[in-house]
Design a protein around this motif. Structure first.
Motif, PDB file in Angstrom:
ATOM      1  N   GLN A  71      62.906  94.824  36.091  1.00 35.26           N
ATOM      2  CA  GLN A  71      62.660  93.489  35.534  1.00 35.26           C
ATOM      3  C   GLN A  71      62.358  93.567  34.041  1.00 35.26           C
ATOM      4  O   GLN A  71      62.896  92.782  33.248  1.00 35.26           O
ATOM      5  N   GLN A  72      61.513  94.527  33.669  1.00 31.26           N
ATOM      6  CA  GLN A  72      61.135  94.660  32.265  1.00 31.26           C
ATOM      7  C   GLN A  72      62.340  95.022  31.403  1.00 31.26           C
ATOM      8  O   GLN A  72      62.497  94.490  30.292  1.00 31.26           O
ATOM      9  N   TYR A  73      63.198  95.910  31.903  1.00 25.84           N
ATOM     10  CA  TYR A  73      64.381  96.313  31.132  1.00 25.84           C
ATOM     11  C   TYR A  73      65.296  95.108  30.915  1.00 25.84           C
ATOM     12  O   TYR A  73      65.810  94.887  29.800  1.00 25.84           O
ATOM     13  N   ILE A  74      65.489  94.313  31.965  1.00 27.52           N
ATOM     14  CA  ILE A  74      66.384  93.155  31.864  1.00 27.52           C
ATOM     15  C   ILE A  74      65.804  92.119  30.907  1.00 27.52           C
ATOM     16  O   ILE A  74      66.505  91.586  30.039  1.00 27.52           O
ATOM     17  N   ILE A  75      64.518  91.829  31.039  1.00 24.45           N
ATOM     18  CA  ILE A  75      63.877  90.830  30.179  1.00 24.45           C
ATOM     19  C   ILE A  75      63.984  91.221  28.711  1.00 24.45           C
ATOM     20  O   ILE A  75      64.276  90.395  27.831  1.00 24.45           O
ATOM     21  N   ARG A  76      63.749  92.514  28.440  1.00 17.85           N
ATOM     22  CA  ARG A  76      63.825  92.981  27.044  1.00 17.85           C
ATOM     23  C   ARG A  76      65.253  92.909  26.506  1.00 17.85           C
ATOM     24  O   ARG A  76      65.464  92.796  25.295  1.00 17.85           O
ATOM     25  N   SER A  77      66.233  93.019  27.402  1.00 17.56           N
ATOM     26  CA  SER A  77      67.644  93.053  26.981  1.00 17.56           C
ATOM     27  C   SER A  77      68.237  91.658  26.810  1.00 17.56           C
ATOM     28  O   SER A  77      69.262  91.503  26.157  1.00 17.56           O
ATOM     29  N   LEU A  78      67.618  90.655  27.396  1.00 18.57           N
ATOM     30  CA  LEU A  78      68.135  89.291  27.302  1.00 18.57           C
ATOM     31  C   LEU A  78      67.676  88.636  26.004  1.00 18.57           C
ATOM     32  O   LEU A  78      66.701  89.060  25.378  1.00 18.57           O
ATOM     33  N   SER A  79      68.382  87.600  25.610  1.00 14.12           N
ATOM     34  CA  SER A  79      67.945  86.812  24.451  1.00 14.12           C
ATOM     35  C   SER A  79      66.679  86.043  24.826  1.00 14.12           C
ATOM     36  O   SER A  79      66.332  85.918  26.001  1.00 14.12           O
ATOM     37  N   ASP A  80      65.982  85.524  23.815  1.00 11.93           N
ATOM     38  CA  ASP A  80      64.751  84.767  24.078  1.00 11.93           C
ATOM     39  C   ASP A  80      65.009  83.609  25.028  1.00 11.93           C
ATOM     40  O   ASP A  80      64.229  83.363  25.954  1.00 11.93           O
ATOM     41  N   ARG A  81      66.084  82.882  24.801  1.00  7.24           N
ATOM     42  CA  ARG A  81      66.384  81.722  25.647  1.00  7.24           C
ATOM     43  C   ARG A  81      66.743  82.160  27.062  1.00  7.24           C
ATOM     44  O   ARG A  81      66.304  81.531  28.033  1.00  7.24           O
ATOM     45  N   GLU A  82      67.526  83.226  27.198  1.00  6.33           N
ATOM     46  CA  GLU A  82      67.894  83.710  28.532  1.00  6.33           C
ATOM     47  C   GLU A  82      66.661  84.194  29.303  1.00  6.33           C
ATOM     48  O   GLU A  82      66.483  83.887  30.488  1.00  6.33           O
ATOM     49  N   ALA A  83      65.802  84.937  28.611  1.00  7.49           N
ATOM     50  CA  ALA A  83      64.595  85.451  29.257  1.00  7.49           C
ATOM     51  C   ALA A  83      63.685  84.308  29.684  1.00  7.49           C
ATOM     52  O   ALA A  83      63.136  84.318  30.798  1.00  7.49           O
ATOM     53  N   SER A  84      63.526  83.318  28.816  1.00 10.67           N
ATOM     54  CA  SER A  84      62.665  82.185  29.137  1.00 10.67           C
ATOM     55  C   SER A  84      63.231  81.373  30.296  1.00 10.67           C
ATOM     56  O   SER A  84      62.483  80.834  31.114  1.00 10.67           O
ATOM     57  N   ASN A  85      64.543  81.299  30.368  1.00  8.81           N
ATOM     58  CA  ASN A  85      65.177  80.578  31.474  1.00  8.81           C
ATOM     59  C   ASN A  85      64.885  81.265  32.810  1.00  8.81           C
ATOM     60  O   ASN A  85      64.622  80.601  33.821  1.00  8.81           O
ATOM     61  N   ILE A  86      64.897  82.604  32.807  1.00 10.91           N
ATOM     62  CA  ILE A  86      64.557  83.349  34.023  1.00 10.91           C
ATOM     63  C   ILE A  86      63.100  83.086  34.406  1.00 10.91           C
ATOM     64  O   ILE A  86      62.780  82.808  35.572  1.00 10.91           O
ATOM     65  N   ILE A  87      62.203  83.149  33.418  1.00 12.59           N
ATOM     66  CA  ILE A  87      60.781  82.923  33.675  1.00 12.59           C
ATOM     67  C   ILE A  87      60.549  81.516  34.215  1.00 12.59           C
ATOM     68  O   ILE A  87      59.759  81.303  35.141  1.00 12.59           O
ATOM     69  N   ASP A  88      61.251  80.540  33.652  1.00 11.30           N
ATOM     70  CA  ASP A  88      61.108  79.149  34.114  1.00 11.30           C
ATOM     71  C   ASP A  88      61.508  78.989  35.570  1.00 11.30           C
ATOM     72  O   ASP A  88      60.953  78.142  36.284  1.00 11.30           O
ATOM     73  N   ASN A  89      62.470  79.792  36.012  1.00  7.96           N
ATOM     74  CA  ASN A  89      62.996  79.634  37.375  1.00  7.96           C
ATOM     75  C   ASN A  89      62.310  80.535  38.396  1.00  7.96           C
ATOM     76  O   ASN A  89      62.600  80.453  39.586  1.00  7.96           O
ATOM     77  N   LEU A  90      61.423  81.426  37.930  1.00  7.19           N
ATOM     78  CA  LEU A  90      60.640  82.240  38.855  1.00  7.19           C
ATOM     79  C   LEU A  90      59.459  81.437  39.372  1.00  7.19           C
ATOM     80  O   LEU A  90      58.971  80.521  38.710  1.00  7.19           O
ATOM     81  N   MET A  91      58.975  81.804  40.575  1.00 11.99           N
ATOM     82  CA  MET A  91      57.718  81.240  41.032  1.00 11.99           C
ATOM     83  C   MET A  91      56.620  81.707  40.074  1.00 11.99           C
ATOM     84  O   MET A  91      56.667  82.819  39.549  1.00 11.99           O
ATOM     85  N   ALA A  92      55.639  80.858  39.846  1.00 11.64           N
ATOM     86  CA  ALA A  92      54.622  81.139  38.823  1.00 11.64           C
ATOM     87  C   ALA A  92      53.898  82.448  39.063  1.00 11.64           C
ATOM     88  O   ALA A  92      53.594  83.181  38.118  1.00 11.64           O
ATOM     89  N   ASP A  93      53.618  82.776  40.339  1.00 16.50           N
ATOM     90  CA  ASP A  93      52.899  84.028  40.612  1.00 16.50           C
ATOM     91  C   ASP A  93      53.749  85.240  40.282  1.00 16.50           C
ATOM     92  O   ASP A  93      53.249  86.245  39.766  1.00 16.50           O
ATOM     93  N   ASP A  94      55.060  85.163  40.574  1.00 19.84           N
ATOM     94  CA  ASP A  94      55.960  86.276  40.239  1.00 19.84           C
ATOM     95  C   ASP A  94      56.087  86.434  38.720  1.00 19.84           C
ATOM     96  O   ASP A  94      56.102  87.556  38.192  1.00 19.84           O
ATOM     97  N   ALA A  95      56.197  85.299  38.019  1.00 12.94           N
ATOM     98  CA  ALA A  95      56.304  85.348  36.560  1.00 12.94           C
ATOM     99  C   ALA A  95      55.034  85.929  35.941  1.00 12.94           C
ATOM    100  O   ALA A  95      55.090  86.740  35.007  1.00 12.94           O
ATOM    101  N   THR A  96      53.881  85.568  36.498  1.00  8.76           N
ATOM    102  CA  THR A  96      52.605  86.075  35.981  1.00  8.76           C
ATOM    103  C   THR A  96      52.489  87.578  36.193  1.00  8.76           C
ATOM    104  O   THR A  96      52.061  88.316  35.299  1.00  8.76           O
ATOM    105  N   ASP A  97      52.872  88.045  37.393  1.00  7.50           N
ATOM    106  CA  ASP A  97      52.831  89.487  37.681  1.00  7.50           C
ATOM    107  C   ASP A  97      53.687  90.262  36.689  1.00  7.50           C
ATOM    108  O   ASP A  97      53.295  91.348  36.234  1.00  7.50           O
ATOM    109  N   LEU A  98      54.852  89.716  36.358  1.00  8.47           N
ATOM    110  CA  LEU A  98      55.745  90.386  35.414  1.00  8.47           C
ATOM    111  C   LEU A  98      55.134  90.420  34.009  1.00  8.47           C
ATOM    112  O   LEU A  98      55.065  91.475  33.372  1.00  8.47           O
ATOM    113  N   LEU A  99      54.657  89.287  33.547  1.00  5.53           N
ATOM    114  CA  LEU A  99      54.158  89.193  32.173  1.00  5.53           C
ATOM    115  C   LEU A  99      52.872  89.993  31.973  1.00  5.53           C
ATOM    116  O   LEU A  99      52.595  90.451  30.861  1.00  5.53           O
ATOM    117  N   GLU A 100      52.090  90.172  33.035  1.00  6.34           N
ATOM    118  CA  GLU A 100      50.871  90.973  32.925  1.00  6.34           C
ATOM    119  C   GLU A 100      51.173  92.420  32.554  1.00  6.34           C
ATOM    120  O   GLU A 100      50.341  93.111  31.969  1.00  6.34           O
TER     121      GLU A 100
END
Length: 452
Positions: A71-100
């Motif tokens: 997940q971290q490799y993909i997020i770092r490789s995506l553009s800001d808008r693409e990464a934010s779009n993924i975060i927006d579509n994740l469940m909040a708990d999953d997004a929080t676990d990733l960002l932590e």
């Protein structure tokens, strides 16, 4: 005959031959968890290419199933808008676990482009302590009001259900978000459209406080058999839900942590293949060093009884057997007690009942082992009766001591606030080894001095 290719090999072939249309069609017919598993077996660059080809409506679901480093490799490789779009579509708990687990600069970049609702949800979850119910809950759920009709409720489920973690259970709250009841979707479907939610809801609600430890939350799921439970704050305002998939992760995490502690390893939140050599060394070395220093007491005991050993050299041959048997007996007791404490089957107030039970078990085990050993020492080892008696009497006492230490130490550790798993096999064995030698040499010195 050519071997049939695995799904990973098929996907890799389509990817390498640039048959992207066929690849997209193939993965669109697969389960999202299977796609994530296949991507997990690929190199990072291949996995990223696969992710970019995924249909938009599948991308976030597949992303949620990936391992954290992928997940971290993909997020770092995506553009800001693409990464934010993924975060927006994740469940909040999953997004929080990733960002932590992400660097602060990456998190800042992603959240800057995320929707206001996503930022609010993630910031809300980040304020709870690690390993609390609040930190693992999701804020996506369907809430209803008491004055709604069944028809109104179903309309609201249609409106909010797509973005909710689950719609099997809906939660009835007041305007102040106070949780007052629950109603199952299947119940709504069989009720008349004009029925009022307040009249048909279940008011006997089981909920979890935001500050409850995640392990206790998992035990509540096990006790009540729920697939989802509401999470409330200290004023019983509903703030989220925990679902069974979160509980499975908790149980796996807690079991792994206990196993590592019982093996005298500092727990790690990474899977074994992802832990580097130096990090593995750091996790194992402190306990090994502590246990090695503790074991020097064993050498000191042997040194202090050099005269007894010089007079009865044959005793030396049975030291390993006595120490090993004592360590094994202690480990059996400690594992049973640690497990009971973990499952809340026993508590410190039960210590005297547990000691009484373990002492009876230890006596039966010790008598059986001593009897078998006595016959073996006389028949096979050709020892004199007094020497055999010393070994066997020591064996009986060692088993009694080992069971006593093995059942008491975890309970005492739990009582004073330590994790009982710390008092597992390595620690018990070190203590029992020293006690075994003290018992052995004292019995030998007294009995053989009188008899021989």
């Amino acid at each position: 005959m050519e071997e049939e290719k695995t799904i990973v090999e098929v996907l890799q072939d389509l990817l390498s031959s640039r048959q992207y249309t066929l690849l997209r069609q193939t993965i669109s017919e697969m389960n999202t968890a299977d796609i994530a598993a296949a991507m997990g077996e690929m190199e990072n660059e291949e996995s990223l290419k696969m992710f970019r080809i995924l249909p938009k409506d599948m991308a976030a679901d597949v992303f949620a199933y990936l391992e954290l480093d992928a997940q971290q490799y993909i997020i770092r490789s995506l553009s800001d808008r693409e990464a934010s779009n993924i975060i927006d579509n994740l469940m909040a708990d999953d997004a929080t676990d990733l960002l932590e687990e992400m660097p602060a600069n990456v998190v800042k970049r992603i959240l800057a482009n995320a929707s206001p609702e996503t930022r609010a949800d993630i910031n809300h979850l980040l304020r709870y302590p690690e390993d609390s119910a609040g930190s693992i809950m999701t804020v996506e759920y369907v809430d209803l009001r008491e004055d709604m009709t069944v028809s109104d409720a179903i309309d609201r489920i249609r409106q909010k259900g797509v973005d909710s973690e689950t719609i099997n259970i809906c939660y009835v709250v007041t305007k102040q978000k106070i949780l007052v009841g629950t109603v199952a979707l299947r119940y709504l479907l069989i009720m008349k459209p004009e029925e009022i939610i307040g009249d048909i809801m279940n008011t006997n609600v089981i909920s979890i406080n935001t500050m409850t430890d995640q392990e206790e939350a998992a035990r509540m799921f096990q006790k009540y058999g729920f697939t989802a439970m509401p999470v409330v704050d200290n004023e019983t305002r509903m703030v989220g839900i925990i679902t069974i998939d979160d509980v499975v992760d908790i149980l796996e995490e807690e079991a792994t942590e206990d196993i590592e502690k019982m093996a005298a390893i500092v727990p790690s939140d990474k899977p074994y293949p992802k832990v580097g050599i130096f990090e593995t060394y750091k996790n194992r070395m402190p306990w090994l060093l502590l246990l090695m220093i503790s074991a020097t007491f064993t050498g000191a005991i042997i040194t202090s009884f050099e005269e007894a050993l010089a007079a009865y050299v044959v005793l030396t041959a049975y030291i390993p057997m006595l120490m090993d048997t004592g360590g094994n007996a202690g480990s059996q007791a400690s594992v049973s007690i640690i497990r009971g404490l973990s499952l809340k089957e026993i508590e410190f107030d039960d210590i005297f009942k547990i000691i009484w039970k373990e002492m009876r078990v230890a006596f039966l085990c010790g008598v059986t082992l001593s009897g078998a050993s006595f016959i073996k020492l006389l028949v096979l080892d050709k020892l004199e009766v007094p020497v055999a008696a010393v070994v066997c009497l020591t064996l009986l006492i060692v088993v009694l001591i080992a069971k006593l230490v093995g059942c008491c130490l975890p309970m005492i550790a739990s009582r004073i606030g330590f994790d009982p798993a710390v008092m597992a096999s390595p620690m018990i064995t070190t203590i029992v080894d020293a006690l075994s030698l003290l018992v052995y040499f004292n019995i030998a010195t007294r009995m053989l001095h009188l008899v021989l």
